[in-house]
Every structure is written in structure tokens, then in C-alpha cells.
Design a protein around this motif. Structure first.
Motif, mmCIF file in Angstrom:
data_model
loop_
_atom_site.group_PDB
_atom_site.id
_atom_site.type_symbol
_atom_site.label_atom_id
_atom_site.label_comp_id
_atom_site.label_asym_id
_atom_site.label_seq_id
_atom_site.Cartn_x
_atom_site.Cartn_y
_atom_site.Cartn_z
ATOM 1 N N VAL A 185 0.842 -1.210 0.000
ATOM 2 C CA VAL A 185 0.000 0.000 0.000
ATOM 3 C C VAL A 185 0.873 1.255 0.000
ATOM 4 C CG1 VAL A 185 -1.945 -1.134 1.110
ATOM 5 C CG2 VAL A 185 -0.166 -0.082 2.520
ATOM 6 N N LYS A 186 2.153 1.072 -0.350
ATOM 7 C CA LYS A 186 3.113 2.179 -0.415
ATOM 8 C C LYS A 186 3.278 2.883 0.931
ATOM 9 C CE LYS A 186 2.596 3.105 -5.345
ATOM 10 N NZ LYS A 186 2.379 4.123 -6.395
ATOM 11 N N HIS A 187 3.208 2.106 1.991
ATOM 12 C CA HIS A 187 3.485 2.650 3.328
ATOM 13 C C HIS A 187 4.856 2.120 3.742
ATOM 14 C CE1 HIS A 187 3.071 3.108 7.789
ATOM 15 N NE2 HIS A 187 2.513 4.260 7.378
ATOM 16 N N TYR A 188 5.903 2.895 3.392
ATOM 17 C CA TYR A 188 7.286 2.456 3.610
ATOM 18 C C TYR A 188 7.796 2.941 4.970
ATOM 19 C CZ TYR A 188 6.710 2.085 -1.444
ATOM 20 O OH TYR A 188 6.236 1.786 -2.686
ATOM 21 N N ALA A 189 6.997 2.765 6.005
ATOM 22 C CA ALA A 189 7.360 3.274 7.322
ATOM 23 C C ALA A 189 6.557 2.536 8.380
ATOM 24 C CB ALA A 189 7.093 4.771 7.402
ATOM 25 N N VAL A 190 6.833 2.874 9.629
ATOM 26 C CA VAL A 190 6.008 2.432 10.758
ATOM 27 C C VAL A 190 5.513 3.672 11.474
ATOM 28 C CG1 VAL A 190 7.119 0.193 11.075
ATOM 29 C CG2 VAL A 190 8.072 2.195 12.215
ATOM 30 N N ASP A 191 4.257 3.627 11.928
ATOM 31 C CA ASP A 191 3.672 4.718 12.695
ATOM 32 C C ASP A 191 3.655 4.314 14.160
ATOM 33 O OD1 ASP A 191 3.306 6.094 10.378
ATOM 34 O OD2 ASP A 191 1.183 5.550 10.144
ATOM 35 N N ILE A 192 4.304 5.120 15.014
ATOM 36 C CA ILE A 192 4.396 4.823 16.439
ATOM 37 C C ILE A 192 3.555 5.832 17.200
ATOM 38 C CG2 ILE A 192 5.937 4.444 18.385
ATOM 39 C CD1 ILE A 192 7.575 4.671 15.079
ATOM 40 N N LEU A 193 2.586 5.345 18.006
ATOM 41 C CA LEU A 193 1.751 6.221 18.813
ATOM 42 C C LEU A 193 2.561 6.780 19.983
ATOM 43 C CD1 LEU A 193 -1.542 4.093 18.946
ATOM 44 C CD2 LEU A 193 -1.004 6.022 17.444
ATOM 45 N N ALA A 194 2.415 8.077 20.244
ATOM 46 C CA ALA A 194 3.130 8.728 21.345
ATOM 47 C C ALA A 194 2.378 9.987 21.733
ATOM 48 C CB ALA A 194 4.561 9.062 20.942
ATOM 49 N N ASN A 195 2.682 10.487 22.913
ATOM 50 C CA ASN A 195 2.032 11.697 23.406
ATOM 51 C C ASN A 195 2.616 12.934 22.720
ATOM 52 O OD1 ASN A 195 0.458 10.181 25.224
ATOM 53 N ND2 ASN A 195 2.114 10.236 26.765
ATOM 54 N N ILE A 196 1.761 13.942 22.525
ATOM 55 C CA ILE A 196 2.235 15.194 21.933
ATOM 56 C C ILE A 196 3.283 15.828 22.843
ATOM 57 C CG2 ILE A 196 1.557 17.548 21.335
ATOM 58 C CD1 ILE A 196 -1.015 16.541 20.293
ATOM 59 N N GLY A 197 4.363 16.266 22.240
ATOM 60 C CA GLY A 197 5.449 16.897 22.979
ATOM 61 C C GLY A 197 6.536 15.953 23.422
ATOM 62 N N ALA A 198 6.309 14.631 23.275
ATOM 63 C CA ALA A 198 7.349 13.672 23.646
ATOM 64 C C ALA A 198 8.557 13.855 22.731
ATOM 65 C CB ALA A 198 6.812 12.252 23.546
ATOM 66 N N PRO A 199 9.770 13.705 23.271
ATOM 67 C CA PRO A 199 10.965 13.930 22.435
ATOM 68 C C PRO A 199 11.151 12.842 21.392
ATOM 69 C CG PRO A 199 11.606 13.130 24.597
ATOM 70 C CD PRO A 199 10.123 13.377 24.667
ATOM 71 N N VAL A 200 11.502 13.281 20.175
ATOM 72 C CA VAL A 200 11.890 12.372 19.101
ATOM 73 C C VAL A 200 13.412 12.372 19.045
ATOM 74 C CG1 VAL A 200 11.766 11.905 16.640
ATOM 75 C CG2 VAL A 200 9.781 12.851 17.819
ATOM 76 N N LYS A 201 14.017 11.185 19.116
ATOM 77 C CA LYS A 201 15.461 11.080 19.251
ATOM 78 C C LYS A 201 16.091 10.489 17.991
ATOM 79 C CE LYS A 201 14.886 10.432 24.226
ATOM 80 N NZ LYS A 201 15.125 9.544 25.393
ATOM 81 N N ALA A 202 17.345 10.863 17.750
ATOM 82 C CA ALA A 202 18.091 10.345 16.600
ATOM 83 C C ALA A 202 18.435 8.884 16.836
ATOM 84 C CB ALA A 202 19.353 11.156 16.377
ATOM 85 N N ILE A 203 18.269 8.053 15.813
ATOM 86 C CA ILE A 203 18.533 6.622 15.970
ATOM 87 C C ILE A 203 20.023 6.315 15.989
ATOM 88 C CG2 ILE A 203 16.341 6.063 14.871
ATOM 89 C CD1 ILE A 203 17.971 5.263 12.365
ATOM 90 N N ALA A 204 20.852 7.235 15.468
ATOM 91 C CA ALA A 204 22.303 7.021 15.427
ATOM 92 C C ALA A 204 22.976 8.350 15.122
ATOM 93 C CB ALA A 204 22.669 5.967 14.380
ATOM 94 N N ASP A 205 24.301 8.362 15.238
ATOM 95 C CA ASP A 205 25.046 9.562 14.863
ATOM 96 C C ASP A 205 24.819 9.857 13.388
ATOM 97 O OD1 ASP A 205 25.950 9.435 17.417
ATOM 98 O OD2 ASP A 205 27.953 8.705 16.911
ATOM 99 N N GLY A 206 24.715 11.152 13.062
ATOM 100 C CA GLY A 206 24.498 11.487 11.662
ATOM 101 C C GLY A 206 24.460 12.978 11.427
ATOM 102 N N THR A 207 24.031 13.337 10.232
ATOM 103 C CA THR A 207 23.953 14.735 9.799
ATOM 104 C C THR A 207 22.545 15.021 9.300
ATOM 105 O OG1 THR A 207 26.263 14.632 9.097
ATOM 106 C CG2 THR A 207 24.960 16.495 8.303
#
Length: 288
Positions: A185-207
Motif C-alpha cells: 500500500v506504499k506505506h514504507y514506514a512504521v507509525d508509532i503512537l506517542a504523546n504530543i510533545g514527547a521527544p523524538v530522538k536520533a537513531i544514530a550519529d548522523g547529519t
């Protein structure tokens, strides 16, 4: 010796002897013009006028259109036109080759050799650049060959530890997955439920290679990691990083939100790409 000096003296005297050039009226013998000259003066004046004449000739030939009539000479304009014509001919050859290839590819469709169903399947194969991970499973022969190579090294654990560490990713958020990775269905991702304002963190070192707003997915952040991995974070509430910023694994880069037209509520739309192909993030990251 004295004879040589006398000859040199006579030669010098001949050069410096003065002569008078007189212009007379033939009828009245009236003197109109007179000029005192010597052989040396004649040589000097002759050489001077020769140099002036050669300079004038060179100037006329070099800075006037007369030079175009000299055999073997080609003007800069002609050279430029020839170069442009060569470049245009080369580009026309390339375009002709592309057109020929396009015509060859289109011929089976026009002649009916290729059915419409086969055309649609070819288009879908071009659009879906998704890894068929079932093909990545090693066969028995591959496993035996891999084991033999590892046994040839007395210390294989070092390289294995390093390669495994490079593939460890930090969970961007923790929560329940509301929609899984589904290429059909061209959904190339996962949707994760979380509370508004919760921090989104980098999965690894990067740019950070993109940080901005899109109409459909709201605030979007894209990171480039080592080993040709790219992580994408969509529907964020706000962004904490800008393009070209360096981030570390586990560092907060955004906050959970519900921005964009395609959002269905507070969640993180997370994509993971490897070498230009979308992969299932669940096989690399534990979101629980």
C-alpha cells in the motif's frame, strides 16, 4: 698592419664623405632643393624606412579584415562556429541514440507484442524499489563458505563486533505501532503512537540533510547516517535541528506532533532507508 689601417680609414671615409643632392630648374638652372647626404645616412634612413614599412604592413594584416584573405589563415569566428557545430552534432547524435532506444522499447507496445497487463507489471517493478529480504537469506553453500572464511582468520571476533555495533540503532520513540511497514500500500514506514510533545530522538550519529515543512506530512526531519542509512521523521510538532547540524545517537531532534494533512493523530511516522531502498524499521529497532 699599416696597410689594413689605411683600408679601414678609406672605407670609413667613403661612408662619411658628404654628397650634395641638388634639384634645379632645367630652363633657368634655379636651385629648388638641395640635400647633403653620405653613404652612412642613406643606409640608416633606408633601414629606418624599411622597419616602418614592415610595421605598417604587419598592422594592416593583423588588425584589418585583409588577414582573412591570407592563404591558410582561419579567423577566430570561423573556429568558434566550427566548435559549436561539432558540439551540436555530438548532442544530436546522443539525442538520436536516445530516440532510437525509445522507439525500440515502444515498438512491442505499438505492435501488440506486449500485453497491457505486462506493461503495468513492468511499471510497478520500476516504481517499487523495495528489497525482497527473502532473497537475502544465505543458502547452505553460502553459510559454509562464510564459515570457512571466518575460520581462516584467527581473530574474527573483532571485525564481527565492529560490524554489529554499526547496525545498532536507538529507538526514536517508544510506543505502540499503529501501522506497520507495508510496501503493498506504499506505506514504507512504521507509525508509532506517542504523546504530543514527547521527544523524538536520533537513531544514530548522523547529519541533518533536511529540516522543514511539507503540506502533507508537516514538520519533517531527515538524517544521513554511516553505512548509507537514512532515517526520516514526519508529522513532528516542532523541529530542534536545522540542515547540516551534526547529531548524536539518542539526542532529541524534534517533538511528537500531529502536523500535515495526512496525519491521523499524535504519532511519529518513521522511515528507514538503506542504499536507496526502504527497509522495515522493526527488523533493526525495538520500539517497545
Amino acid at each position: 698592419m699599416s696597410q689594413n689601417k689605411k683600408q679601414k680609414g678609406k672605407f670609413k671615409q667613403k661612408l662619411t664623405d658628404k654628397y650634395r643632392l641638388v634639384v634645379l630648374n632645367e630652363d633657368t638652372f634655379e636651385e629648388r632643393f638641395s640635400l647633403k647626404l653620405s653613404r652612412l645616412n642613406v643606409f640608416v634612413l633606408g633601414g629606418f624606412f624599411s622597419i616602418v614599412l614592415m610595421g605598417l604592413t604587419f598592422s594592416v594584416v593583423a588588425f584589418t579584415p585583409i588577414k582573412n584573405y591570407i592563404p591558410g589563415y582561419s579567423s577566430t569566428i570561423l573556429k568558434a562556429n566550427a566548435i559549436n557545430a561539432t558540439l551540436k552534432a555530438d548532442s544530436l547524435k546522443v539525442q538520436l541514440a536516445i530516440l532510437e532506444n525509445y522507439t525500440k522499447a515502444l515498438r512491442p507496445v505499438l505492435t501488440g507484442e506486449l500485453a497491457p497487463e505486462e506493461i503495468d507489471s513492468l511499471v510497478l517493478q520500476q516504481e517499487r524499489r523495495i528489497i525482497d529480504e527473502s532473497r537475502l537469506n544465505a543458502t547452505k553453500e553460502d553459510s559454509l563458505f562464510r564459515e570457512m572464511v571466518e575460520l581462516s582468520d584467527r581473530f574474527p571476533l573483532v571485525s564481527n563486533m565492529e560490524s554489529n555495533v554499526k547496525l545498532v540503532f536507538f529507538a526514536p520513540v517508544s510506543g505502540q505501532i499503529s501501522q506497520e511497514f507495508d510496501p503493498s500500500v506504499k506505506h514504507y514506514a512504521v507509525d508509532i503512537l506517542a504523546n504530543i510533545g514527547a521527544p523524538v530522538k536520533a537513531i544514530a550519529d548522523g547529519t541533518v540533510i533536511f529540516s522543514g515543512w511539507t503540506t502533507e506530512t508537516g514538520y519533517v526531519l531527515i538524517l544521513k547516517h554511516s553505512n548509507n542509512f537514512i532515517s526520516v521523521y514526519k508529522h513532528n510538532g516542532n523541529l530542534l535541528k536545522e540542515a547540516s547540524d551534526l547529531v548524536q545517537s539518542g539526542e532529541a531532534i524534534a517533538s511528537v506532533g500531529s502536523t500535515g494533512k495526512l496525519t491521523t493523530g499524535p504519532h511519529l511516522h518513521f522511515e528507514l532507508w538503506s542504499d536507496g531502498y526502504a527497509v522495515d524499521p522493526v527488523k533493526y529497532i525495538d520500539f517497545k
